[in-house]
Structure formats: C-alpha cells, structure tokens
Design an enzyme around this catalytic site. Sequence first.
Site, PDB file in Angstrom:
ATOM      1  N   ASP A   1     -14.644  -1.895   0.629  1.00 51.21           N
ATOM      2  CA  ASP A   1     -13.260  -1.445   0.693  1.00 51.21           C
ATOM      3  C   ASP A   1     -12.628  -2.102   1.933  1.00 51.21           C
ATOM      4  O   ASP A   1     -13.289  -2.788   2.708  1.00 51.21           O
ATOM      5  CB  ASP A   1     -13.195   0.092   0.728  1.00 51.21           C
ATOM      6  CG  ASP A   1     -11.852   0.619   0.242  1.00 51.21           C
ATOM      7  OD1 ASP A   1     -11.792   1.752  -0.249  1.00 51.21           O
ATOM      8  OD2 ASP A   1     -10.857  -0.132   0.358  1.00 51.21           O
TER       9      ASP A   1
HETATM   10  C1  GLC Z   1      -7.566   0.889   0.124  1.00 51.77           C
HETATM   11  C2  GLC Z   1      -8.282   1.754  -0.865  1.00 51.77           C
HETATM   12  C3  GLC Z   1      -8.750   1.027  -2.082  1.00 51.77           C
HETATM   13  C4  GLC Z   1      -7.829  -0.146  -2.349  1.00 51.77           C
HETATM   14  C5  GLC Z   1      -8.008  -1.131  -1.200  1.00 51.77           C
HETATM   15  C6  GLC Z   1      -7.143  -2.392  -1.376  1.00 51.77           C
HETATM   16  O1  GLC Z   1      -7.756   1.343   1.424  1.00 51.77           O
HETATM   17  O2  GLC Z   1      -9.323   2.600  -0.415  1.00 51.77           O
HETATM   18  O3  GLC Z   1      -8.768   1.973  -3.153  1.00 51.77           O
HETATM   19  O4  GLC Z   1      -8.158  -0.760  -3.583  1.00 51.77           O
HETATM   20  O5  GLC Z   1      -7.731  -0.530   0.050  1.00 51.77           O
HETATM   21  O6  GLC Z   1      -5.796  -2.057  -1.259  1.00 51.77           O
END
Ligand code: GLC
Length: 756
Positions: free
Chosen positions: A294
């Site tokens: 993430d």
């Molecule tokens: C965010 C989220 C994730 C998302 C990623 C990209 O913090 O936790 O669900 O897809 O970053 O935006």
Amino acid sequence: MTMHRRAVLSGILGGAAAFGLPRITFAAGEVQRVDDLIARMTIEEKAGQMTCLADAFRPFNPPNPQAGIQDEKRLSEEIRKGRVGCLFNGIGVAGARRAQELAVKESRLGIPLLFAGDVIHGLKTIFPVPLAEASSFDPELARSTARAMAVEATAAGLHLTFAPMADVARDQRWGRVVEGSGEDVTLTALLSAARVHGFQGRDLRRADSLLACPKHFAAYGAVAGGLEYGSVDISDETLRETHLPPFAASFAAGALTTMAAFSEINGVPATADRALLTDTLRGEMEFRGFVFSDYTADEELIAHGYAEDERDAARLAVLAGVDMSMQSGLYIRYLPELVKSGAVPMGTVDVAVRRILYVKLAMGLFDNPWRSLDEEAERTRIATPAHRALARDAAGRSIVLLKNSGVLPIDPSQGQKIALIGPFGEDRDNVYGPWAFYGDPGKGVDLATGLRAALPDAAKLAVEPGCGMDGPIDGGIARAVEIAKSADIVLLAIGESQTMSGEAQSRTTIEIPAAQQALADAIGATGKPVVVLLRHGRALALHGSVADAQAILATWFLGSESGHAVADVLFGTVNPSGKLPVSFPWESGQEPFFYDRKSTGRPVVDNRTEYRARYTTTDNSARFPFGHGLSYTEFVLDNLKLSDSAMRWDDTVEISVRITNKGSRRGSEVAQLYIRDRVASRTRPIRELKAMQRVSLSPGESRTIHFSLIRKDLEFIGQGSKRIAEPGMFDIWVGQSSTGGLHTQIELYAAALPKN
Ligand code: GLC
C-alpha cells in the site's frame, strides 16, 4: 438466480470454467521472452519494474499525501533509466501516451509501463459506494457496474484498478466500511468475485479489460476498535474463516494482483509478513499474481517499530513477498545494494520481476503498449447516457427501506406540500461519497434537483438546510420548523458528509452529528410526518426523532444519480428492495457488532436480562439487523421443505420455499439461507449466511425457489485452522433478514445412515 458461497469458492477447484476466468494464455515463446528479458536486466532495471510512483504526467488530486517524484521532468528521467514499472492515480490518454513513449522508445529495454488508479466506484460516472451497492445483495449488479467502470477507466488510460476492497468490516467505527461489502464473509466473497469478473471481463488482452487488485490483504477490516491503520489481533482460525475467503473468491475469479494491508496481524505488519504473503497467499491459496504494497507502507515498517531504517524496510518487504513498492521509492533506492551485499538474493528479485512481467504479458502490454491509450475511446466511452442510466438503476436498488408507517410512497399527483430539510437537501459536494476523486465536482444530482424533476409542480417543494453538517446555522432550526409547519410531509436529509467516511475517517461514535440531531428533534416536535433520508458510509446508531420518524431510508452515498434515485423510491417509481449489508446497532457502544456472533454461555433468552450477555442499557441485538430491508409490497415465505432431514456425508440436501407477493405492487425480495451448527469442536456463530436469491414478483404471484446444501457448506475452520465438517444437528433458516425466518433442521451423518 441463486448465489451460493460454494459457487464462488468452487472457482478455485473448478478452474476457469467456474467463472469464465479471463483468458490467460501465453503463446509459445512468450514465457521465454520474459525469461530472456530478465536475463538482460540490470539490478536497477529489475528494481525499477518493482517501483510504482504517483503519475506526474497527469497529476490528479488523489487522497494520497503528496509525496515522491511529482514533477514530470524528473519522473521522465527515471523512466528513461528504467527505474519505474508502474504509475498510479493519473488519468487521461495524452499524459499516459507521453509516459509510455518514454518507457517504450527511450529506455534501454523498452518495457511498457502499467497504469493504475483507484477506480473504486466510478471514474466519471460515479456509481453507489460499494457498501451501498452491497445492499442489492446482487452480484450480477456488482459485475455490471464494475464492467461499466472498466470501460471508462480503460478509456481514460488506466490498465488496473486498486479494487475491489475485499475486507470484511467488523466495526462500524472504521471509516473504510464504505469501500467494501459489509460485515458478512459470504456476501463480501460473492460481491468481490463479481467485481473482479466485471472489471477484467473474459479476455485480459482486450483494451477494455481492467486488471483488478482485491485489497487489503489481509484482515484490515478487523482493526481493533475500528481505529484506522490500527493493529489486528485475531486467531489464525478467525483470519481464515472470516477474512481470507473474499480474497480466495477474488483470485478464483481471476484477479492477478493484490495489495498488502497497512495494518499488522498479531504483531507482524502485513507488508513484512512472509507467512501471510508467501506461505498463505502463494502456498495455500495458490495466488499466482503479484503483490503491491500500500501507499508507502514499506517505509512505514519503521514507524511500526518493525524495521530499523529504510534499507531494512525494503529488505523485509521484498523478502516477505511484496513485489511492487508503491510511492516510497525504497526498492529503487535500496534493492541494488541489498542484492550486491547478499542481504537479498537475486533470485528473490527475479521472482518478483517475473510475476510483474507475466501480468504485463498476460494483458497484452508487450504486444501492444498503446493498449487502452486511445483518444477515440476517451472521447466516446466515458460518462455515457447508458452508464448514467445504470448508475440510477444501481442507486435505486441500493436504497434500503428501514421503516415505513405507510407514509411512503408519496403520490406526487396528490400535490402535497413537501419540505426538504437538512444539510444534504441541495448539497452536491457529498453525493459521490469517498474515493470518487476522478468524478467532476458538483456534477452529481442532488436531492432537491431529483425531487423537483419528479414533481408535477416543483413549487410544492420547499428547501431549508436547518443546520450544517457538523454545526448549527444561526436561525436555521427556526426557519426549518416554520417550513415544516406549513408542509404536509417533511423529508429530513441528514447523516454523514463524505469527509466523515472513507480512509482515515474512524469515528468514536456512529451517531448522527449533534447539530443534525437537534434539528431532527425540533422537526419531530412539530408532529408532522417525517421521512428520514440517511446519507452515510457505515451503519449508524439512530436515536430520538430520527429513530421515531414515520419512515427511514438508508441512502448511503449513491453517486452521480443520487437525487433521481431517491426520488424514484420516494414516489414509488422504484419499489425499494435493498437489504442491509451491515447491522444497525442500538448504540455505538455495541461496536464491534456483527450478526454472525457467538452465543456465549449466557445468551439472552426469553427476555431474561440478569447475568446475561448484554449491556446494561441494551440487548446485544440490532435495531435494524443484517439482511433487513422492507418493500412497498408484502412478501410472505411459506412451504419450507427439505429433500431429506438427514444428510449423508456426500449428500446434497435440497431446500425449497415458496415466496408470495401479497401486496399490490410488483417488487423484489431477497431470500436468505442461514445455518447454525449447534455443537462443534470450535464454537460456531448463531447464524451464518450461506446463500441468497433475489426474486421479482407481481402482485399475487408466487414462486418456489430452491437452495441446496452439501457438506462443504457446513464446514468451518476447526481448532488448528483445519477446514472440517462435523456430524451433528444444524439449524436451517430461510428468511428475509438475519433474524426470524422459516426454520427447520438437518442432521449430518459421518457414515452411512444407521439401520432404521
Ligand atoms: C491508499 C489506500 C489504498 C489505495 C492506495 C492508492 O492509502 O489504502 O486503498 O489504493 O493508497 O491510492
């Protein structure tokens, strides 16, 4: 159409046929092509393929903190040097073509970039938030809206979406409940698989196939206290029983990527959890794709107190099984040295790169790097009337009628004077819901616009906010009371703003904000009939005049067509058929609350309350239970029959029930099949949803529907985390929610039936 959990999981066993899995075929020599490429790559180029950065060619205002390489010139240099494999959260064909030109024509090996983004419930046409759509209990609807989103996203130059969120949410204080399918494992598994199927379609090489990325692996929805980014401490049995099945179903439906969660499980952050990301995910679940971290989650291993420094964080993440590092840049900065020093074997890096390149190969990116970068598609396939119509249909089917004294539907031809009161009456900034940042601000249909469009005489509608979303307005309540007094009926539009829901929006209570509750109580005191229109991204604990209203509609965040969809239901054009995917408790303090809870040794029975498993102020039940939802007509279930009350070990038991529409309107009902294993070697929930079936009937029409159960449906995760079934008695219910329903029972026999 019966949607059965087994049908979803058999995808693992039944292979492509079970799900029409996307065609993933590598022509002879294609695999060799990847191996030859890897053999030529430098360690920097390999680390580059494992690096995903925010897209500075077409910057968008994603919710992500602004970090990393954000200027196009600097990013261009990184791409030329082969130091980037994926860009995320930008949209637009022109910018993507500029970036792809650099990768394909100016880098040494010409490996195409992957373009990813958070298309969670829409790109330009915004559909209901996933939790709202889950109220339809209809995987086919989820598949169709995902397909429409895929058409728009790929027309805007995206190859992959960071969706579906497959987390089972067990605490409504958690802000991200809104992004998933609620509290139940079976419903989440069915809808997650359907969304994967919709996003990807049947042929990954098609320009409108959007790769899915079920997230966040795993058990993010079990964060303690619903506290965002918090810690998860659950047994291995609970992990496997509640939180892994939606991912298994998503992989069975063909997902080739997944995303590790921010959170930790039992002291090990998912991003560094080799047992989770390699032994379980790839060993037991046989996942064959690649894992994203993430957003900067690898770097955050330091803050977790699990990594010494950035170098250690990069080492831990890649050794655990994170193939693609998102946004931190740690892999490009540290992997070359980590490999040279021997801290990370080159073989580990090669496996990660191979996984990534196989996915790029499977989606045809090597053969056609310009796939999904088509200006003509961008001009013609986005925000089409067909998508708006689908959004309106989906929104109407996402609305849940929680309560109705008979005041609904309103007959607009009666010319009643309607007061639309509350901060969401004319608001356009909160119709999309969280994670809709590609949507055009203010373009969604607000409630007042939808109502005026549906009324023969729009002058019959008076509108007054009465208060703000989170605070009073001078004189607002007084004005609202005046409007209410001169109206025949009041529509009270209250609830959560979209900034109160979604990532990093954990709340300590799940009540209506105080200023809105004060407005509701003042309106309730007028004695006028009140219809509450809730806007929300989670279950709410309702009190006072809100709970006492003559009617309550759960309308969630419904997207582009919100106002029209609510008007359709209020005026009876659409007969509501939604069912709650999350339980509405009596009080916030009951969270974490879910219907499939354990009995305990002292359950509340026959209203006895002393020394029982309850709170001092309330039973541990729900004001509106999971699976609840009313209609403008009345459905009656009867004639519950079993093919046999004894189930031999390898038998199938057929269950049938008759549903009749006793009312005067055509409508849809969702029949739900629940079981309870009465005695087991690990305690079992008081109810577990196993299947559901949506039926549409005209007035007076009856239909007999059928479910079937096999031993696999009665299995559970026993002590020691083994999936087992045990002989014994099982309660069976077929009903219209997770409470009540027609009851029967079956006995599972281990061997041949005893001689009778
Ligand atoms: C965010 C989220 C994730 C998302 C990623 C990209 O913090 O936790 O669900 O897809 O970053 O935006």
